[in-house]
Design a protein around this motif. Structure first.
Motif, PDB file in Angstrom:
ATOM      1  N   ARG A   1      12.523 -24.960  16.751  1.00  0.00           N
ATOM      2  CA  ARG A   1      13.841 -25.043  17.388  1.00  0.00           C
ATOM      3  C   ARG A   1      14.127 -23.764  18.169  1.00  0.00           C
ATOM      4  N   TRP A   2      15.132 -23.818  19.048  1.00  0.00           N
ATOM      5  CA  TRP A   2      15.484 -22.649  19.855  1.00  0.00           C
ATOM      6  C   TRP A   2      16.535 -21.774  19.166  1.00  0.00           C
ATOM      7  N   TYR A   3      16.786 -22.066  17.898  1.00  0.00           N
ATOM      8  CA  TYR A   3      17.783 -21.276  17.178  1.00  0.00           C
ATOM      9  C   TYR A   3      17.404 -21.196  15.695  1.00  0.00           C
ATOM     10  N   GLY A   4      18.043 -20.272  15.007  1.00  0.00           N
ATOM     11  CA  GLY A   4      18.001 -20.179  13.558  1.00  0.00           C
ATOM     12  C   GLY A   4      19.422 -20.038  13.049  1.00  0.00           C
ATOM     13  N   VAL A   5      19.609 -20.037  11.740  1.00  0.00           N
ATOM     14  CA  VAL A   5      20.946 -19.898  11.166  1.00  0.00           C
ATOM     15  C   VAL A   5      20.883 -18.902  10.011  1.00  0.00           C
ATOM     16  N   SER A   6      22.027 -18.336   9.703  1.00  0.00           N
ATOM     17  CA  SER A   6      22.136 -17.460   8.539  1.00  0.00           C
ATOM     18  C   SER A   6      23.548 -17.566   7.974  1.00  0.00           C
ATOM     19  N   TYR A   7      23.657 -17.267   6.702  1.00  0.00           N
ATOM     20  CA  TYR A   7      24.966 -17.186   6.068  1.00  0.00           C
ATOM     21  C   TYR A   7      24.933 -16.031   5.078  1.00  0.00           C
ATOM     22  N   GLY A   8      26.065 -15.350   4.958  1.00  0.00           N
ATOM     23  CA  GLY A   8      26.055 -14.190   4.087  1.00  0.00           C
ATOM     24  C   GLY A   8      27.431 -13.603   3.885  1.00  0.00           C
ATOM     25  N   MET A   9      27.459 -12.475   3.191  1.00  0.00           N
ATOM     26  CA  MET A   9      28.701 -11.787   2.875  1.00  0.00           C
ATOM     27  C   MET A   9      28.597 -10.336   3.319  1.00  0.00           C
ATOM     28  N   GLN A  10      29.702  -9.816   3.866  1.00  0.00           N
ATOM     29  CA  GLN A  10      29.776  -8.424   4.280  1.00  0.00           C
ATOM     30  C   GLN A  10      30.978  -7.755   3.629  1.00  0.00           C
ATOM     31  N   LEU A  11      30.807  -6.503   3.252  1.00  0.00           N
ATOM     32  CA  LEU A  11      31.906  -5.670   2.770  1.00  0.00           C
ATOM     33  C   LEU A  11      32.041  -4.483   3.715  1.00  0.00           C
ATOM     34  N   SER A  12      33.270  -4.140   4.056  1.00  0.00           N
ATOM     35  CA  SER A  12      33.470  -3.008   4.958  1.00  0.00           C
ATOM     36  C   SER A  12      34.815  -2.349   4.692  1.00  0.00           C
TER      37      SER A  12
ATOM     38  N   GLU B   1      47.150   7.590  10.018  1.00  0.00           N
ATOM     39  CA  GLU B   1      45.886   6.896   9.781  1.00  0.00           C
ATOM     40  C   GLU B   1      45.995   5.945   8.591  1.00  0.00           C
ATOM     41  N   TYR B   2      45.546   4.704   8.822  1.00  0.00           N
ATOM     42  CA  TYR B   2      45.483   3.678   7.787  1.00  0.00           C
ATOM     43  C   TYR B   2      44.020   3.326   7.528  1.00  0.00           C
ATOM     44  N   LYS B   3      43.766   2.761   6.362  1.00  0.00           N
ATOM     45  CA  LYS B   3      42.462   2.182   6.082  1.00  0.00           C
ATOM     46  C   LYS B   3      42.653   0.791   5.492  1.00  0.00           C
ATOM     47  N   VAL B   4      41.656  -0.069   5.713  1.00  0.00           N
ATOM     48  CA  VAL B   4      41.728  -1.443   5.232  1.00  0.00           C
ATOM     49  C   VAL B   4      40.334  -1.858   4.758  1.00  0.00           C
ATOM     50  N   PHE B   5      40.284  -2.499   3.613  1.00  0.00           N
ATOM     51  CA  PHE B   5      39.028  -2.979   3.044  1.00  0.00           C
ATOM     52  C   PHE B   5      38.900  -4.468   3.327  1.00  0.00           C
ATOM     53  N   LYS B   6      37.674  -4.913   3.680  1.00  0.00           N
ATOM     54  CA  LYS B   6      37.466  -6.298   4.082  1.00  0.00           C
ATOM     55  C   LYS B   6      36.237  -6.887   3.400  1.00  0.00           C
ATOM     56  N   ALA B   7      36.367  -8.121   2.959  1.00  0.00           N
ATOM     57  CA  ALA B   7      35.236  -8.920   2.467  1.00  0.00           C
ATOM     58  C   ALA B   7      35.128 -10.140   3.376  1.00  0.00           C
ATOM     59  N   GLN B   8      33.960 -10.353   3.955  1.00  0.00           N
ATOM     60  CA  GLN B   8      33.791 -11.390   4.969  1.00  0.00           C
ATOM     61  C   GLN B   8      32.652 -12.331   4.619  1.00  0.00           C
ATOM     62  N   LEU B   9      32.884 -13.612   4.849  1.00  0.00           N
ATOM     63  CA  LEU B   9      31.846 -14.639   4.728  1.00  0.00           C
ATOM     64  C   LEU B   9      31.518 -15.134   6.130  1.00  0.00           C
ATOM     65  N   ALA B  10      30.252 -15.057   6.509  1.00  0.00           N
ATOM     66  CA  ALA B  10      29.861 -15.388   7.879  1.00  0.00           C
ATOM     67  C   ALA B  10      28.808 -16.485   7.899  1.00  0.00           C
ATOM     68  N   PHE B  11      28.918 -17.369   8.882  1.00  0.00           N
ATOM     69  CA  PHE B  11      27.892 -18.377   9.162  1.00  0.00           C
ATOM     70  C   PHE B  11      27.534 -18.237  10.636  1.00  0.00           C
ATOM     71  N   LEU B  12      26.316 -17.797  10.922  1.00  0.00           N
ATOM     72  CA  LEU B  12      25.941 -17.455  12.289  1.00  0.00           C
ATOM     73  C   LEU B  12      24.753 -18.281  12.782  1.00  0.00           C
ATOM     74  N   PHE B  13      24.802 -18.617  14.063  1.00  0.00           N
ATOM     75  CA  PHE B  13      23.661 -19.192  14.758  1.00  0.00           C
ATOM     76  C   PHE B  13      22.944 -18.069  15.498  1.00  0.00           C
ATOM     77  N   HIS B  14      21.617 -18.118  15.504  1.00  0.00           N
ATOM     78  CA  HIS B  14      20.815 -17.093  16.162  1.00  0.00           C
ATOM     79  C   HIS B  14      19.995 -17.761  17.267  1.00  0.00           C
ATOM     80  N   ILE B  15      20.448 -17.605  18.491  1.00  0.00           N
ATOM     81  CA  ILE B  15      19.798 -18.219  19.644  1.00  0.00           C
ATOM     82  C   ILE B  15      18.643 -17.330  20.092  1.00  0.00           C
ATOM     83  N   LYS B  16      17.454 -17.887  20.140  1.00  0.00           N
ATOM     84  CA  LYS B  16      16.254 -17.108  20.434  1.00  0.00           C
ATOM     85  C   LYS B  16      16.157 -16.812  21.930  1.00  0.00           C
TER      86      LYS B  16
END
Length: 227
Positions: free
Chosen positions: A70-81, A102-117
């Motif tokens: 296929r001309w693409y792949g997929v991924s899913y994962g979690m990020q903390l920042s 100055e403020y700070k903010v903590f984030k937890a993210q769930l991502a589903f990405l397509f990777h176009i080759k």
């Protein structure tokens, strides 16, 4: 009884053969598990306040599925920042000199990405949705909690900490490298209003009747090792 056992044996044998030979060998799906980390540049885009960009860190894990045919792949994962950003304010209402709060903010993210080759698996265009849970805004310097935000006579820095915790974003970026190591550049933009929760609070905003609205913007450079 023997007939039933024979049928089960045939069914199991066919199952193994199907799993092994249903697709040509060069169509074999490749799975991977990646660990990434890097730095961010972050801000909340808003007309309510005068903001400045800040820096932060990001790390995460992801599972990738590469489809050679296929001309693409997929991924899913979690990020903390955790990221910082600034809002301009004043020490008191008579102070004419603006200072950065100055403020700070903590984030937890769930991502589903397509990777176009773009160049096989070596360079890909990455895009997809990101669901985010984030903390309240936290001042990096507690001494600034009574500073007045620029543009308001009564609104203090500590008053806007309780922002919306669930937000939806879109991400786009590029990945370059080999199967075991890649460098990624990603831009994330918020589709939801992070300040919407402020509109439900009884904040002292004086004669300023504009609704609070803010969308996040984050640029990240990361390196990923895949196993």
């Amino acid at each position: 009884m023997k007939k039933i056992q024979f049928i089960l044996l045939v069914a199991l044998t066919l199952g193994f053969v199907t799993n092994s030979f249903a697709q040509p060998k060069n169509y074999q799906i490749k799975n991977g598990f990646g660990i990434s980390g890097g730095i961010t540049q972050y801000e909340i885009i808003t007309d309510n306040f005068e903001t400045t960009k800040g820096e932060g860190w990001i790390g995460g894990m992801s599972a990738t599925v590469l489809l050679p045919h296929r001309w693409y792949g997929v991924s899913y994962g979690m990020q903390l920042s955790e990221s910082t950003f600034g809002i301009m304010g004043r020490l008191n209402t008579t102070d004419v000199t603006a200072q950065e709060i100055e403020y700070k903010v903590f984030k937890a993210q769930l991502a589903f990405l397509f990777h176009i080759k773009l160049v096989e698996d070596f360079i890909t265009l990455d895009a997809g949705p990101v669901l985010q849970y984030n903390s309240k805004l936290e001042l990096t310097d507690d001494m600034q909690e009574d500073y007045f935000l620029l543009g308001y006579n009564n609104l203090k820095a500590q008053d806007i900490s309780d922002i919306s915790n669930i937000n939806f974003n879109g991400a786009i970026g590029l990945s370059a490298g080999f199967s075991l190591f890649k460098v990624k550049a990603q831009y994330l933009y918020g589709f939801t209003n992070m300040f919407s929760k402020l509109n439900d609070q009884d904040l002292n905003i004086g004669d300023n009747n504009s609704k609070f609205k803010g969308t996040q913007s984050m640029f990240a450079i990361t390196a990923m090792i895949t196993f």
